[in-house]
Scaffold this motif. Structure first.
Motif, PDB file in Angstrom:
ATOM      1  N   ALA A   4       0.944  -1.498  -0.225  1.00  0.00           N
ATOM      2  CA  ALA A   4      -0.112  -0.026  -0.089  1.00  0.00           C
ATOM      3  C   ALA A   4       0.640   1.351   0.186  1.00  0.00           C
ATOM      4  O   ALA A   4       2.003   1.621   0.304  1.00  0.00           O
ATOM      5  CB  ALA A   4      -0.969   0.152   1.396  1.00  0.00           C
ATOM      6  N   ILE A   5       0.399   2.919  -0.555  1.00  0.00           N
ATOM      7  CA  ILE A   5       0.624   3.861  -0.247  1.00  0.00           C
ATOM      8  C   ILE A   5       0.250   4.278   1.135  1.00  0.00           C
ATOM      9  O   ILE A   5      -0.765   4.068   1.583  1.00  0.00           O
ATOM     10  CB  ILE A   5       0.506   4.625  -1.706  1.00  0.00           C
ATOM     11  CG1 ILE A   5       0.317   4.350  -2.731  1.00  0.00           C
ATOM     12  CG2 ILE A   5       1.170   5.936  -1.025  1.00  0.00           C
ATOM     13  CD1 ILE A   5      -0.086   5.059  -4.392  1.00  0.00           C
ATOM     14  N   GLY A   6       1.176   4.758   1.992  1.00  0.00           N
ATOM     15  CA  GLY A   6       0.810   5.128   3.245  1.00  0.00           C
ATOM     16  C   GLY A   6       0.836   6.637   3.048  1.00  0.00           C
ATOM     17  O   GLY A   6       1.474   7.430   2.394  1.00  0.00           O
ATOM     18  N   ILE A   7      -0.664   7.282   3.655  1.00  0.00           N
ATOM     19  CA  ILE A   7      -0.708   8.858   4.079  1.00  0.00           C
ATOM     20  C   ILE A   7      -0.542   9.147   5.635  1.00  0.00           C
ATOM     21  O   ILE A   7      -1.679   7.967   5.628  1.00  0.00           O
ATOM     22  CB  ILE A   7      -1.682   9.240   3.268  1.00  0.00           C
ATOM     23  CG1 ILE A   7      -2.002   8.107   1.681  1.00  0.00           C
ATOM     24  CG2 ILE A   7      -1.830  10.179   3.337  1.00  0.00           C
ATOM     25  CD1 ILE A   7      -3.177   8.680   1.172  1.00  0.00           C
ATOM     26  N   ILE A   8       0.150  10.021   5.802  1.00  0.00           N
ATOM     27  CA  ILE A   8      -0.113  10.675   7.300  1.00  0.00           C
ATOM     28  C   ILE A   8      -1.014  12.112   7.474  1.00  0.00           C
ATOM     29  O   ILE A   8      -0.191  12.738   5.976  1.00  0.00           O
ATOM     30  CB  ILE A   8       1.177  10.404   7.742  1.00  0.00           C
ATOM     31  CG1 ILE A   8       2.279  11.084   7.229  1.00  0.00           C
ATOM     32  CG2 ILE A   8       1.315   9.367   8.359  1.00  0.00           C
ATOM     33  CD1 ILE A   8       3.402  11.524   8.033  1.00  0.00           C
ATOM     34  N   ASP A   9      -1.275  12.439   8.334  1.00  0.00           N
ATOM     35  CA  ASP A   9      -1.932  14.153   7.863  1.00  0.00           C
ATOM     36  C   ASP A   9      -1.887  14.274   9.920  1.00  0.00           C
ATOM     37  O   ASP A   9      -2.542  13.270  10.754  1.00  0.00           O
ATOM     38  CB  ASP A   9      -3.353  13.959   7.541  1.00  0.00           C
ATOM     39  CG  ASP A   9      -3.056  15.901   7.387  1.00  0.00           C
ATOM     40  OD1 ASP A   9      -2.582  16.651   7.105  1.00  0.00           O
ATOM     41  OD2 ASP A   9      -5.015  16.113   7.848  1.00  0.00           O
ATOM     42  N   SER A  10      -1.750  15.792  10.006  1.00  0.00           N
ATOM     43  CA  SER A  10      -2.315  15.980  11.771  1.00  0.00           C
ATOM     44  C   SER A  10      -3.923  16.277  11.671  1.00  0.00           C
ATOM     45  O   SER A  10      -4.366  16.082  12.837  1.00  0.00           O
ATOM     46  CB  SER A  10      -2.146  17.808  11.673  1.00  0.00           C
ATOM     47  OG  SER A  10      -2.949  18.558  11.695  1.00  0.00           O
ATOM     48  N   GLY A  11      -4.339  15.299  10.732  1.00  0.00           N
ATOM     49  CA  GLY A  11      -6.634  15.233  10.696  1.00  0.00           C
ATOM     50  C   GLY A  11      -6.914  14.970   9.433  1.00  0.00           C
ATOM     51  O   GLY A  11      -6.611  13.946   9.509  1.00  0.00           O
ATOM     52  N   VAL A  12      -7.749  15.509   8.903  1.00  0.00           N
ATOM     53  CA  VAL A  12      -9.046  15.184   8.006  1.00  0.00           C
ATOM     54  C   VAL A  12      -8.705  15.767   6.752  1.00  0.00           C
ATOM     55  O   VAL A  12      -8.510  14.778   5.581  1.00  0.00           O
ATOM     56  CB  VAL A  12     -10.346  15.291   8.351  1.00  0.00           C
ATOM     57  CG1 VAL A  12     -11.074  14.676   9.577  1.00  0.00           C
ATOM     58  CG2 VAL A  12      -9.995  16.753   8.390  1.00  0.00           C
ATOM     59  N   GLY A  13      -7.890  16.820   6.330  1.00  0.00           N
ATOM     60  CA  GLY A  13      -7.502  17.219   6.054  1.00  0.00           C
ATOM     61  C   GLY A  13      -6.363  16.813   4.678  1.00  0.00           C
ATOM     62  O   GLY A  13      -6.604  16.847   3.258  1.00  0.00           O
ATOM     63  N   GLY A  14      -5.827  15.709   5.218  1.00  0.00           N
ATOM     64  CA  GLY A  14      -4.823  15.241   4.019  1.00  0.00           C
ATOM     65  C   GLY A  14      -6.053  13.905   3.647  1.00  0.00           C
ATOM     66  O   GLY A  14      -4.904  13.312   2.045  1.00  0.00           O
ATOM     67  N   LEU A  15      -7.079  13.653   3.841  1.00  0.00           N
ATOM     68  CA  LEU A  15      -8.237  13.678   2.581  1.00  0.00           C
ATOM     69  C   LEU A  15      -8.196  13.631   1.393  1.00  0.00           C
ATOM     70  O   LEU A  15      -8.792  12.605   0.490  1.00  0.00           O
ATOM     71  CB  LEU A  15      -9.990  12.991   3.777  1.00  0.00           C
ATOM     72  CG  LEU A  15      -9.298  12.139   4.252  1.00  0.00           C
ATOM     73  CD1 LEU A  15     -10.787  12.473   6.083  1.00  0.00           C
ATOM     74  CD2 LEU A  15      -9.547  10.915   4.904  1.00  0.00           C
ATOM     75  N   THR A  16      -8.166  14.693   1.697  1.00  0.00           N
ATOM     76  CA  THR A  16      -8.095  15.151   0.254  1.00  0.00           C
ATOM     77  C   THR A  16      -7.326  14.980  -1.093  1.00  0.00           C
ATOM     78  O   THR A  16      -7.130  14.337  -2.353  1.00  0.00           O
ATOM     79  CB  THR A  16      -8.274  17.386   0.041  1.00  0.00           C
ATOM     80  OG1 THR A  16      -6.391  17.401   0.727  1.00  0.00           O
ATOM     81  CG2 THR A  16      -9.525  17.417   1.122  1.00  0.00           C
ATOM     82  N   VAL A  17      -6.194  15.194  -0.626  1.00  0.00           N
ATOM     83  CA  VAL A  17      -4.928  13.767  -1.457  1.00  0.00           C
ATOM     84  C   VAL A  17      -5.233  13.021  -1.276  1.00  0.00           C
ATOM     85  O   VAL A  17      -4.828  11.959  -2.258  1.00  0.00           O
ATOM     86  CB  VAL A  17      -3.377  14.339  -0.151  1.00  0.00           C
ATOM     87  CG1 VAL A  17      -2.670  13.418  -1.158  1.00  0.00           C
ATOM     88  CG2 VAL A  17      -2.911  15.874   0.146  1.00  0.00           C
ATOM     89  N   ALA A  18      -5.898  11.570   0.214  1.00  0.00           N
ATOM     90  CA  ALA A  18      -5.960  10.683  -0.388  1.00  0.00           C
ATOM     91  C   ALA A  18      -7.011  10.243  -1.690  1.00  0.00           C
ATOM     92  O   ALA A  18      -7.092   9.223  -2.263  1.00  0.00           O
ATOM     93  CB  ALA A  18      -6.481  10.068   0.877  1.00  0.00           C
ATOM     94  N   HIS A  19      -8.166  11.371  -1.891  1.00  0.00           N
ATOM     95  CA  HIS A  19      -9.381  11.239  -2.695  1.00  0.00           C
ATOM     96  C   HIS A  19      -8.342  10.914  -4.220  1.00  0.00           C
ATOM     97  O   HIS A  19      -8.540  10.436  -4.603  1.00  0.00           O
ATOM     98  CB  HIS A  19      -9.982  12.396  -2.765  1.00  0.00           C
ATOM     99  CG  HIS A  19     -11.488  12.838  -3.309  1.00  0.00           C
ATOM    100  ND1 HIS A  19     -11.376  12.866  -4.472  1.00  0.00           N
ATOM    101  CD2 HIS A  19     -12.260  11.544  -3.335  1.00  0.00           C
ATOM    102  CE1 HIS A  19     -11.760  13.302  -4.819  1.00  0.00           C
ATOM    103  NE2 HIS A  19     -13.388  11.534  -4.509  1.00  0.00           N
ATOM    104  N   GLU A  20      -7.305  12.564  -3.540  1.00  0.00           N
ATOM    105  CA  GLU A  20      -6.519  12.591  -5.884  1.00  0.00           C
ATOM    106  C   GLU A  20      -6.260  11.025  -5.733  1.00  0.00           C
ATOM    107  O   GLU A  20      -5.880  10.916  -7.569  1.00  0.00           O
ATOM    108  CB  GLU A  20      -6.544  13.711  -5.619  1.00  0.00           C
ATOM    109  CG  GLU A  20      -5.295  14.457  -6.945  1.00  0.00           C
ATOM    110  CD  GLU A  20      -6.607  14.672  -7.458  1.00  0.00           C
ATOM    111  OE1 GLU A  20      -6.719  14.168  -8.873  1.00  0.00           O
ATOM    112  OE2 GLU A  20      -7.639  14.924  -7.527  1.00  0.00           O
ATOM    113  N   LEU A  21      -5.487  10.969  -4.970  1.00  0.00           N
ATOM    114  CA  LEU A  21      -4.692   9.616  -5.208  1.00  0.00           C
ATOM    115  C   LEU A  21      -5.587   8.362  -5.506  1.00  0.00           C
ATOM    116  O   LEU A  21      -4.665   7.642  -6.343  1.00  0.00           O
ATOM    117  CB  LEU A  21      -3.566   8.628  -4.101  1.00  0.00           C
ATOM    118  CG  LEU A  21      -3.089  10.183  -3.746  1.00  0.00           C
ATOM    119  CD1 LEU A  21      -1.922   9.569  -2.374  1.00  0.00           C
ATOM    120  CD2 LEU A  21      -1.150   9.706  -4.778  1.00  0.00           C
TER     121      LEU A  21
END
Length: 274
Positions: A4-21
């Motif tokens: 898998a690709i791992g994604i970290i963020d301080s909260g929910v904002g990184g979900l916008t990056v996850a969505h684009e991925l």
């Protein structure tokens, strides 16, 4: 490669990056960890942000990820170089992709950057922009109220408008920007509110699309793209409130996601909460 690709963020904002991925790399499995319990990272010291970031990284390394995406601007500013030097997998941040997109967008060479106190204090975006074009005029502005607003689920309405208007007033009165970098992955969730305050003449740049494109290029170059035919089952972890996390996740993805779990992270020790 099915890792898998791992994604970290301080909260929910990184979900916008996850969505684009997910949009650009539909065959890739994602494992997302949002440290909502200790969000926001912006007011914290570099030492504290680095400690928390490594705790998230250790959690994802236990999942045998093949790439790490640091979908937090504050963590990228403080830890990206260290992570890239220490880890034996590719590590992608969100600052350089965002800077490149802004350079392509601007017509008058005046670019604004909004972010957390930590990101703005680091000068990471200013340095990234100036390294690409020394003539760019950068107007940075910390907006410390935006992340708590998003984490509480206040994404639009009168309260959001008031906070955005007050927070962005220095940019409106003291600059002539035509491009604004949303220098925090939480901010695309209030993009419409920010656009309303600044006006349609300002182009808003989210690094999510560029970050996903960079991740895709690196995976292809290293020949580790997932060639499987079946849609992967993504995993989403949060250290904080599951209700708000799930609500915002479903708002971003427009549907229920595969797997939500709450976790506690302390150093490299992970305790799952039922």
């Amino acid at each position: 490669m099915n890792q898998a690709i791992g994604i970290i963020d301080s909260g929910v904002g990184g979900l916008t990056v996850a969505h684009e991925l997910m949009r650009q790399l539909p065959r890739e499995k994602l494992i997302y960890l949002g440290d909502t319990l200790r969000c926001p990272y912006g007011p914290r010291s570099e030492e504290e942000v680095t400690k928390f970031t490594w705790e998230m990284v250790d959690f994802l390394l236990d999942q045998k990820i093949k790439m790490l995406v640091v979908a937090c601007n504050t963590a990228t500013a403080f830890t990206l170089n260290e992570l890239q030097n220490e880890l034996n997998i590719p590590v992608v941040g969100v600052i350089s992709p965002g800077a490149r997109a802004a350079i392509k967008s601007t017509n008058n060479q005046q670019i604004g950057v909004i972010g957390t106190e930590g990101t703005i204090r680091s000068n990471a975006y200013t340095e990234a922009l100036k390294s690409l074009n020394a003539d760019i005029e950068v107007s940075p502005l910390a907006c410390p109220l935006f992340v708590p607003m998003v984490e509480q689920g206040t994404l639009s309405g009168a309260k959001a408008d008031e906070i955005a208007t007050n927070s962005l007033s220095p940019l409106k009165t003291n600059s002539n920007i035509d491009t604004l970098i949303l220098g925090c992955t939480h901010y695309p969730l209030i993009k419409e509110t920010i656009q309303k305050v600044l006006g349609s003449q300002v182009t808003l740049i989210s690094s999510s699309e560029e970050t996903a494109r960079e991740a895709s290029t690196i995976l292809e170059f290293n020949e580790v793209l997932n060639e499987g035919l079946h849609a992967p089952a993504h995993q989403f972890y949060t250290t904080g409130n599951m209700g708000v996390f799930a609500k915002i996740t479903e708002r971003i993805f427009k549907e229920s996601t595969d797997s939500f779990q709450s976790v506690m992270i302390e150093k490299a020790t992970i305790t799952h909460i039922n």
